[in-house]
Design a protein around this motif. Structure first.
Motif, short mmCIF file in Angstrom:
data_model
loop_
_atom_site.label_atom_id
_atom_site.label_comp_id
_atom_site.label_asym_id
_atom_site.label_seq_id
_atom_site.Cartn_x
_atom_site.Cartn_y
_atom_site.Cartn_z
N UNK A 54 58.23 15.52 23.65
CA UNK A 54 59.56 14.93 23.83
C UNK A 54 59.53 13.70 24.74
N UNK A 55 58.92 13.74 25.93
CA UNK A 55 58.93 12.53 26.76
C UNK A 55 58.14 11.37 26.15
N UNK A 56 57.01 11.67 25.50
CA UNK A 56 56.24 10.59 24.87
C UNK A 56 57.01 10.00 23.70
N UNK A 79 66.60 10.72 15.66
CA UNK A 79 65.25 10.63 16.21
C UNK A 79 65.02 11.69 17.28
N UNK A 80 65.95 11.86 18.18
CA UNK A 80 65.82 12.88 19.23
C UNK A 80 65.84 14.29 18.61
N UNK A 81 66.68 14.49 17.62
CA UNK A 81 66.74 15.78 16.93
C UNK A 81 65.39 16.10 16.30
N UNK A 82 64.77 15.12 15.67
CA UNK A 82 63.46 15.32 15.06
C UNK A 82 62.40 15.60 16.13
N UNK A 83 62.47 14.93 17.25
CA UNK A 83 61.53 15.20 18.34
C UNK A 83 61.65 16.64 18.84
N UNK A 87 58.74 19.46 18.60
CA UNK A 87 58.29 20.15 19.81
C UNK A 87 58.24 21.66 19.59
N UNK A 88 59.28 22.22 18.97
CA UNK A 88 59.28 23.66 18.70
C UNK A 88 58.24 24.04 17.67
N UNK A 89 58.04 23.19 16.66
CA UNK A 89 57.03 23.48 15.64
C UNK A 89 55.64 23.51 16.27
#
Length: 102
Positions: A54-56, A79-83, A87-89
């Protein structure tokens, strides 16, 4: 690529993997396997793998927004939603990987 097309593709591709990863994460952490010392080590290692995404990704988006092209609000939200989904995946895949490796 338009925002709507990106949103549609990400929904069709990432959401099934996200749901499967949530199943793996919750089954592992709420089960007896995640409560012992080995389970805590697996959880910690999988957090280490998944937490920088997420931060990267946010940094990449900010640099892109500042230097290449400005992104509309809807594109930024997607874009944030996809990040978050990625992350969870990655967290779920890391749990599966470390369960077999350790």
């Amino acid at each position: 690529m338009t925002v709507e097309l990106f949103k549609g593709i990400s929904f069709l591709v990432l959401v099934p993997f996200f749901l499967a990863s949530l199943y793996v994460i919750f089954k592992f952490q709420w089960g007896s396997e995640g409560k012992d010392e080995r389970g805590q080590m697996i959880t910690n290692k999988s957090y280490i793998v998944a937490s920088p995404i997420l931060p990267i990704g946010w940094l990449i988006e900010t640099v892109y927004n500042d230097f290449a092209d400005s992104m509309p609000y809807e594109g930024y939200r997607t874009y944030i939603w996809v990040l978050i989904l990625i992350t969870f995946i990655v967290h779920g895949v890391a749990i599966l990987y470390y369960k077999r490796k350790l």
